[in-house]
Motif scaffolding. Structure first.
Motif, PDB file in Angstrom:
ATOM      1  N   ILE A   1       0.842  -1.196   0.000  1.00  0.00           N
ATOM      2  CA  ILE A   1       0.000   0.000   0.000  1.00  0.00           C
ATOM      3  C   ILE A   1       0.874   1.241   0.000  1.00  0.00           C
ATOM      4  O   ILE A   1       1.752   1.391   0.853  1.00  0.00           O
ATOM      5  N   GLU A   2       0.637   2.141  -0.945  1.00  0.00           N
ATOM      6  CA  GLU A   2       1.342   3.421  -0.992  1.00  0.00           C
ATOM      7  C   GLU A   2       0.302   4.523  -1.045  1.00  0.00           C
ATOM      8  O   GLU A   2      -0.635   4.474  -1.843  1.00  0.00           O
ATOM      9  N   ILE A   3       0.453   5.501  -0.154  1.00  0.00           N
ATOM     10  CA  ILE A   3      -0.462   6.642  -0.104  1.00  0.00           C
ATOM     11  C   ILE A   3       0.365   7.907  -0.263  1.00  0.00           C
ATOM     12  O   ILE A   3       1.427   8.050   0.346  1.00  0.00           O
ATOM     13  N   HIS A   4      -0.128   8.826  -1.069  1.00  0.00           N
ATOM     14  CA  HIS A   4       0.532  10.104  -1.291  1.00  0.00           C
ATOM     15  C   HIS A   4      -0.297  11.208  -0.633  1.00  0.00           C
ATOM     16  O   HIS A   4      -1.525  11.091  -0.535  1.00  0.00           O
ATOM     17  N   PHE A   5       0.375  12.273  -0.216  1.00  0.00           N
ATOM     18  CA  PHE A   5      -0.278  13.410   0.417  1.00  0.00           C
ATOM     19  C   PHE A   5       0.221  14.696  -0.205  1.00  0.00           C
ATOM     20  O   PHE A   5       1.403  14.823  -0.514  1.00  0.00           O
ATOM     21  N   PHE A   6      -0.684  15.649  -0.354  1.00  0.00           N
ATOM     22  CA  PHE A   6      -0.322  16.973  -0.842  1.00  0.00           C
ATOM     23  C   PHE A   6      -0.673  17.992   0.233  1.00  0.00           C
ATOM     24  O   PHE A   6      -1.658  17.847   0.958  1.00  0.00           O
ATOM     25  N   LEU A   7       0.155  19.021   0.368  1.00  0.00           N
ATOM     26  CA  LEU A   7      -0.055  20.039   1.382  1.00  0.00           C
ATOM     27  C   LEU A   7      -1.279  20.883   1.034  1.00  0.00           C
ATOM     28  O   LEU A   7      -1.410  21.389  -0.079  1.00  0.00           O
ATOM     29  N   PHE A   8      -2.177  21.010   1.994  1.00  0.00           N
ATOM     30  CA  PHE A   8      -3.392  21.826   1.853  1.00  0.00           C
ATOM     31  C   PHE A   8      -3.639  22.453   3.221  1.00  0.00           C
ATOM     32  O   PHE A   8      -4.468  21.999   3.994  1.00  0.00           O
ATOM     33  N   GLU A   9      -2.862  23.496   3.525  1.00  0.00           N
ATOM     34  CA  GLU A   9      -2.902  24.109   4.848  1.00  0.00           C
ATOM     35  C   GLU A   9      -4.265  24.696   5.201  1.00  0.00           C
ATOM     36  O   GLU A   9      -4.627  24.761   6.364  1.00  0.00           O
ATOM     37  N   ALA A  10      -5.032  25.128   4.199  1.00  0.00           N
ATOM     38  CA  ALA A  10      -6.346  25.742   4.443  1.00  0.00           C
ATOM     39  C   ALA A  10      -7.454  24.697   4.607  1.00  0.00           C
ATOM     40  O   ALA A  10      -8.619  25.060   4.790  1.00  0.00           O
ATOM     41  N   LEU A  11      -7.121  23.431   4.573  1.00  0.00           N
ATOM     42  CA  LEU A  11      -8.122  22.377   4.693  1.00  0.00           C
ATOM     43  C   LEU A  11      -8.891  22.507   6.005  1.00  0.00           C
ATOM     44  O   LEU A  11      -8.293  22.644   7.076  1.00  0.00           O
ATOM     45  N   ASN A  12     -10.205  22.450   5.913  1.00  0.00           N
ATOM     46  CA  ASN A  12     -11.048  22.371   7.100  1.00  0.00           C
ATOM     47  C   ASN A  12     -11.367  20.893   7.296  1.00  0.00           C
ATOM     48  O   ASN A  12     -12.110  20.314   6.508  1.00  0.00           O
ATOM     49  N   PRO A  13     -10.822  20.257   8.336  1.00  0.00           N
ATOM     50  CA  PRO A  13     -11.045  18.816   8.515  1.00  0.00           C
ATOM     51  C   PRO A  13     -12.526  18.436   8.568  1.00  0.00           C
ATOM     52  O   PRO A  13     -12.882  17.332   8.179  1.00  0.00           O
ATOM     53  N   LYS A  14     -13.378  19.332   9.025  1.00  0.00           N
ATOM     54  CA  LYS A  14     -14.810  19.039   9.085  1.00  0.00           C
ATOM     55  C   LYS A  14     -15.434  18.965   7.698  1.00  0.00           C
ATOM     56  O   LYS A  14     -16.535  18.466   7.535  1.00  0.00           O
ATOM     57  N   GLU A  15     -14.709  19.463   6.696  1.00  0.00           N
ATOM     58  CA  GLU A  15     -15.206  19.439   5.319  1.00  0.00           C
ATOM     59  C   GLU A  15     -14.374  18.532   4.425  1.00  0.00           C
ATOM     60  O   GLU A  15     -14.477  18.577   3.204  1.00  0.00           O
ATOM     61  N   ASN A  16     -13.544  17.699   5.022  1.00  0.00           N
ATOM     62  CA  ASN A  16     -12.685  16.808   4.248  1.00  0.00           C
ATOM     63  C   ASN A  16     -13.408  15.488   4.000  1.00  0.00           C
ATOM     64  O   ASN A  16     -13.861  14.838   4.939  1.00  0.00           O
ATOM     65  N   TYR A  17     -13.478  15.105   2.750  1.00  0.00           N
ATOM     66  CA  TYR A  17     -14.121  13.847   2.377  1.00  0.00           C
ATOM     67  C   TYR A  17     -13.124  12.846   1.805  1.00  0.00           C
ATOM     68  O   TYR A  17     -13.509  11.918   1.110  1.00  0.00           O
ATOM     69  N   GLY A  18     -11.824  13.028   2.093  1.00  0.00           N
ATOM     70  CA  GLY A  18     -10.802  12.100   1.627  1.00  0.00           C
ATOM     71  C   GLY A  18     -11.026  10.721   2.237  1.00  0.00           C
ATOM     72  O   GLY A  18     -11.233  10.600   3.440  1.00  0.00           O
ATOM     73  N   GLN A  19     -11.008   9.700   1.386  1.00  0.00           N
ATOM     74  CA  GLN A  19     -11.239   8.336   1.850  1.00  0.00           C
ATOM     75  C   GLN A  19     -10.435   7.354   1.009  1.00  0.00           C
ATOM     76  O   GLN A  19     -10.274   7.557  -0.184  1.00  0.00           O
ATOM     77  N   VAL A  20      -9.958   6.306   1.661  1.00  0.00           N
ATOM     78  CA  VAL A  20      -9.361   5.178   0.942  1.00  0.00           C
ATOM     79  C   VAL A  20      -9.859   3.885   1.574  1.00  0.00           C
ATOM     80  O   VAL A  20     -10.152   3.835   2.770  1.00  0.00           O
ATOM     81  N   TYR A  21      -9.966   2.861   0.754  1.00  0.00           N
ATOM     82  CA  TYR A  21     -10.361   1.527   1.207  1.00  0.00           C
ATOM     83  C   TYR A  21      -9.154   0.626   1.007  1.00  0.00           C
ATOM     84  O   TYR A  21      -8.649   0.489  -0.109  1.00  0.00           O
ATOM     85  N   ILE A  22      -8.684   0.019   2.082  1.00  0.00           N
ATOM     86  CA  ILE A  22      -7.474  -0.793   2.051  1.00  0.00           C
ATOM     87  C   ILE A  22      -7.848  -2.247   2.316  1.00  0.00           C
ATOM     88  O   ILE A  22      -8.346  -2.577   3.393  1.00  0.00           O
ATOM     89  N   ARG A  23      -7.625  -3.100   1.338  1.00  0.00           N
ATOM     90  CA  ARG A  23      -7.894  -4.536   1.506  1.00  0.00           C
ATOM     91  C   ARG A  23      -6.757  -5.157   2.319  1.00  0.00           C
ATOM     92  O   ARG A  23      -5.596  -4.813   2.135  1.00  0.00           O
ATOM     93  N   THR A  24      -7.143  -6.070   3.203  1.00  0.00           N
ATOM     94  CA  THR A  24      -6.163  -6.660   4.114  1.00  0.00           C
ATOM     95  C   THR A  24      -6.228  -8.186   4.102  1.00  0.00           C
ATOM     96  O   THR A  24      -7.189  -8.775   3.601  1.00  0.00           O
TER      97      THR A  24
END
Length: 120
Positions: A46-69
Motif C-alpha cells: 500500500i502506498e499513499i501520497h499526500f499533498f499540502l493543503f494548509e487551508a483544509l477544514n477537517p470538518k469538510e474533508n471527504y478524503g477516503q481510501v479503502y485498504i484490503r487486508t
C-alpha cells in the motif's frame, strides 16, 4: 495495463502526517527527494501520497481510501495494542456486503477503511 493505484490525500501539516502514518500505523516514508509540500508513505503493498493543503477544514474533508487486508483481526488488534484511535463508528465488524471492516481517521480526517472478505 494498469498495475497499481496510489491515492492522493490532503494534509495540513506534513510533520503531523508523518508522525501518524510512520509512528502510529507503521508506514515508511518513500521517495528519493524530500519535498516540503508532498509526502509518500508505504506499508506492504500500500502506498499513499499526500499533498499540502494548509487551508483544509477537517470538518469538510471527504478524503477516503479503502485498504484490503489479510488477517484483519491481527491488524485491528495491533492498532488497539498501540492505542491508535478507531473511528467512533468504525469498530471491527462484519458488514452486510460480506466484508469484515474497521475504520480510522487520520489527523486531517481522511477516512481509512480496512477490509477483508469474510466467508461464513
Amino acid at each position: 495495463m494498469l498495475i497499481s493505484i496510489n491515492p492522493k490525500l490532503p494534509m495540513r501539516n506534513r510533520n503531523a502526517t508523518i508522525d501518524y502514518y510512520v509512528n502510529s500505523l507503521g508506514f515508511k516514508k518513500v521517495g528519493a527527494i524530500d519535498y516540503p509540500e508532498y509526502l509518500m508513505v508505504k506499508k506492504d503493498d500500500i502506498e499513499i501520497h499526500f499533498f499540502l493543503f494548509e487551508a483544509l477544514n477537517p470538518k469538510e474533508n471527504y478524503g477516503q481510501v479503502y485498504i484490503r487486508t489479510i488477517d484483519i483481526d491481527a491488524t485491528y488488534q495491533s492498532l488497539l495494542n498501540t492505542n491508535v484511535p478507531i473511528h467512533p463508528n468504525g469498530n471491527l465488524k462484519i458488514k452486510p456486503w460480506g466484508q469484515k471492516e474497521f475504520s480510522l481517521l487520520d489527523p486531517d480526517k481522511n477516512l481509512l477503511t480496512f477490509g477483508e472478505s469474510f466467508n461464513q
